[in-house]
Design a protein around this motif. Structure first.
Motif, PDB file in Angstrom:
ATOM      1  N   VAL A  64       0.841  -1.197   0.000  1.00 38.11           N
ATOM      2  CA  VAL A  64       0.000   0.000   0.000  1.00 38.11           C
ATOM      3  C   VAL A  64       0.878   1.249   0.000  1.00 38.11           C
ATOM      4  CG1 VAL A  64      -1.869  -1.193   1.187  1.00 38.11           C
ATOM      5  CG2 VAL A  64      -0.151   0.030   2.524  1.00 38.11           C
ATOM      6  N   ALA A  65       0.368   2.318  -0.613  1.00 41.27           N
ATOM      7  CA  ALA A  65       1.085   3.586  -0.638  1.00 41.27           C
ATOM      8  C   ALA A  65       0.864   4.367   0.647  1.00 41.27           C
ATOM      9  CB  ALA A  65       0.643   4.419  -1.837  1.00 41.27           C
ATOM     10  N   THR A  66      -0.282   4.119   1.291  1.00 38.52           N
ATOM     11  CA  THR A  66      -0.606   4.761   2.561  1.00 38.52           C
ATOM     12  C   THR A  66      -1.158   3.720   3.522  1.00 38.52           C
ATOM     13  OG1 THR A  66      -2.008   6.409   3.663  1.00 38.52           O
ATOM     14  CG2 THR A  66      -2.891   5.362   1.687  1.00 38.52           C
ATOM     15  N   THR A  67      -0.887   3.910   4.793  1.00 36.85           N
ATOM     16  CA  THR A  67      -1.382   2.956   5.792  1.00 36.85           C
ATOM     17  C   THR A  67      -2.546   3.540   6.590  1.00 36.85           C
ATOM     18  OG1 THR A  67       0.314   3.732   7.347  1.00 36.85           O
ATOM     19  CG2 THR A  67       0.832   1.774   6.029  1.00 36.85           C
ATOM     20  N   ASP A  68      -3.302   4.421   5.965  1.00 37.58           N
ATOM     21  CA  ASP A  68      -4.466   5.032   6.620  1.00 37.58           C
ATOM     22  C   ASP A  68      -5.468   3.937   7.013  1.00 37.58           C
ATOM     23  OD1 ASP A  68      -6.568   6.502   7.498  1.00 37.58           O
ATOM     24  OD2 ASP A  68      -6.891   7.623   5.643  1.00 37.58           O
ATOM     25  N   THR A  73     -11.379   0.481   7.274  1.00 35.64           N
ATOM     26  CA  THR A  73     -12.656   0.387   7.991  1.00 35.64           C
ATOM     27  C   THR A  73     -13.821   0.739   7.075  1.00 35.64           C
ATOM     28  OG1 THR A  73     -11.561   0.976  10.077  1.00 35.64           O
ATOM     29  CG2 THR A  73     -13.957   1.237   9.982  1.00 35.64           C
ATOM     30  N   GLU A  74     -13.670   1.808   6.325  1.00 35.77           N
ATOM     31  CA  GLU A  74     -14.744   2.231   5.415  1.00 35.77           C
ATOM     32  C   GLU A  74     -14.978   1.201   4.318  1.00 35.77           C
ATOM     33  OE1 GLU A  74     -13.389   6.015   4.104  1.00 35.77           O
ATOM     34  OE2 GLU A  74     -14.183   7.101   5.857  1.00 35.77           O
ATOM     35  N   THR A  85     -14.536  -4.096  13.110  1.00 43.42           N
ATOM     36  CA  THR A  85     -13.239  -4.194  12.447  1.00 43.42           C
ATOM     37  C   THR A  85     -12.110  -3.783  13.387  1.00 43.42           C
ATOM     38  OG1 THR A  85     -13.358  -1.924  11.604  1.00 43.42           O
ATOM     39  CG2 THR A  85     -14.252  -3.668  10.203  1.00 43.42           C
ATOM     40  N   LYS A  86     -10.964  -4.403  13.167  1.00 40.78           N
ATOM     41  CA  LYS A  86      -9.746  -4.012  13.872  1.00 40.78           C
ATOM     42  C   LYS A  86      -8.642  -3.930  12.828  1.00 40.78           C
ATOM     43  CE  LYS A  86      -6.322  -5.347  17.283  1.00 40.78           C
ATOM     44  NZ  LYS A  86      -5.834  -6.380  18.221  1.00 40.78           N
ATOM     45  N   VAL A  87      -8.037  -2.766  12.708  1.00 41.57           N
ATOM     46  CA  VAL A  87      -7.036  -2.525  11.673  1.00 41.57           C
ATOM     47  C   VAL A  87      -5.674  -2.305  12.336  1.00 41.57           C
ATOM     48  CG1 VAL A  87      -6.407  -1.154   9.657  1.00 41.57           C
ATOM     49  CG2 VAL A  87      -8.820  -1.441  10.270  1.00 41.57           C
ATOM     50  N   VAL A  88      -4.665  -3.016  11.843  1.00 44.98           N
ATOM     51  CA  VAL A  88      -3.306  -2.903  12.373  1.00 44.98           C
ATOM     52  C   VAL A  88      -2.343  -2.657  11.222  1.00 44.98           C
ATOM     53  CG1 VAL A  88      -1.467  -4.069  13.641  1.00 44.98           C
ATOM     54  CG2 VAL A  88      -3.846  -4.464  14.286  1.00 44.98           C
ATOM     55  N   THR A  89      -1.446  -1.690  11.407  1.00 42.70           N
ATOM     56  CA  THR A  89      -0.430  -1.403  10.400  1.00 42.70           C
ATOM     57  C   THR A  89       0.746  -2.363  10.567  1.00 42.70           C
ATOM     58  OG1 THR A  89      -1.036   0.936  10.376  1.00 42.70           O
ATOM     59  CG2 THR A  89       1.119   0.355   9.479  1.00 42.70           C
ATOM     60  N   ALA A  94       1.972  -2.285   4.586  1.00 43.94           N
ATOM     61  CA  ALA A  94       0.972  -3.349   4.698  1.00 43.94           C
ATOM     62  C   ALA A  94      -0.013  -3.030   5.817  1.00 43.94           C
ATOM     63  CB  ALA A  94       1.640  -4.698   4.959  1.00 43.94           C
ATOM     64  N   VAL A  95      -1.232  -3.545   5.653  1.00 43.08           N
ATOM     65  CA  VAL A  95      -2.296  -3.330   6.621  1.00 43.08           C
ATOM     66  C   VAL A  95      -3.009  -4.651   6.858  1.00 43.08           C
ATOM     67  CG1 VAL A  95      -4.504  -2.182   7.077  1.00 43.08           C
ATOM     68  CG2 VAL A  95      -2.653  -0.919   5.968  1.00 43.08           C
ATOM     69  N   ARG A  96      -3.276  -4.968   8.138  1.00 44.01           N
ATOM     70  CA  ARG A  96      -4.026  -6.171   8.483  1.00 44.01           C
ATOM     71  C   ARG A  96      -5.391  -5.756   9.032  1.00 44.01           C
ATOM     72  NH1 ARG A  96      -0.954  -8.545  12.295  1.00 44.01           N
ATOM     73  NH2 ARG A  96       0.146  -9.884  10.821  1.00 44.01           N
TER      74      ARG A  96
END
Length: 329
Positions: A64-68, A73-74, A85-89, A94-96
């Motif tokens: 990914v270019a950004t880890t926003d 979530t959206e 949802t649970k988002v982890v950088t 990369a984003v999980r």
């Protein structure tokens, strides 16, 4: 100001002494407050369990270019409104994303939505599913592992020290470490994962090692109690704790520093979740274990033994001899 080596020498000879046994009521009160508080924390802030325990779907977006995290979530909510949802950088690219259990169709749609949101090829998005039965197996295995560890600990210590009272003191100290560590996890919202469970068992092993070293010194000191040494049983236990205090502090510092470095690297640099979970549990537990051995296990053992008739009689003779000699107790 005394150096650490001079302090260690003074503690070993008894020239300097901290009242670990003499003020045990205070230490027990503090320990009780910490344990009860830790046990009550999950009622206010529930313990966070990882997806391996709860089950659900997991998506990983690479390149990914950004880890926003808001984008992830959206994207999930656009497919499954109301999904948790649970988002982890992970690192810098990369984003999980972890969500509730989803169907295969929903997982494919979420995967496509994530690829679109982060503007990456669909091949860069992988997803997996962990069912509730597998999570239940992990939970059951973890609890069995803990139970077997405590049972073996009790048996081995009882055989080695030839008294069940040392085993009871050690086990209570280990339970104290476990409850407070889990309480810290719940208080700060740390997630309990299989790696964290491995860390818990590791710090229990460390606490057991620390307790065994102190108890071995206690056994050595108490074997020469009475009129010969001029010490009561409590004096000998307190001397043993003071004699091993510097060693306990040094061992804790040596264990905490590299673990803290690994935690820092895993959390802020590498982004390795398993490494972070493992090092975090060891970092917190090592500190708690050092406290528990000194302020809980050793004073508790002294309390359990002091009312034995033989020890009580011997202590009375020592106190009487001191009074006759005009030596302060």
């Amino acid at each position: 100001m005394r150096s650490m080596s001079q302090l260690g020498n003074d503690l070993y000879t008894g020239k300097t002494s901290f009242p670990f046994v003499g003020r045990r009521r205070l230490w027990f009160l503090i320990a009780a407050i910490l344990v009860i508080g830790s046990a009550l924390v999950p009622l206010i802030r529930p313990i966070q369990f990882s997806i391996e325990f709860t089950g659900g779907s997991q998506f990983t977006v690479n390149g990914v270019a950004t880890t926003d995290q808001l984008m992830a979530t959206e994207a999930v909510l656009s497919v499954v409104p109301g999904a948790t949802t649970k988002v982890v950088t992970i690192g810098d690219d990369a984003v999980r994303v972890q969500t509730d259990q989803m169907t295969d169709a929903e997982s494919r749609e979420v995967s496509e939505a994530l690829a679109t949101a982060y503007d990456v090829p669909a091949s860069e998005v992988s997803y997996s599913f962990i069912g509730p039965s597998w999570g239940a197996d992990v939970t059951r295995t973890s609890l069995w592992g803990l139970a077997i560890f405590l049972a073996l600990t009790f048996l081995i210590l009882a055989l080695y020290f030839r008294t069940w009272k040392m085993s009871v003191s050690a086990i209570i100290g280990l339970v104290d470490v476990l409850i407070i560590t889990i309480g810290v996890y719940a208080l700060f919202g740390f997630e309990i994962s299989p790696a964290a469970v491995i860390g818990f068992l590791t710090i229990l092993s460390y606490a057991l090692y620390d307790t065994t070293v102190v108890f071995d010194k206690i056994r050595e000191n108490t074997s020469e109690d009475g009129e010969v040494s001029g010490r009561t049983f409590g004096d000998s236990v307190n001397l043993a704790v003071n004699q091993t205090l510097v060693r306990s502090i040094n061992t804790t510092v040596v264990a905490v520093l590299p673990t803290g470095a690994i935690l820092f690297l895993g959390l802020l640099w590498v982004g390795a979740q398993t490494l972070t979970d493992l090092s975090l549990s060891i970092f917190v537990g090592t500190i708690v274990a050092a406290y528990s051995t000194i302020f809980v296990a050793a004073p508790l053992y002294s309390l359990l033994r002091e009312n034995e008739q033989a020890i009580k009689t011997r202590d009375e003779r020592v106190v009487t001899a001191r009074e006759l000699a005009g030596t302060p107790a």
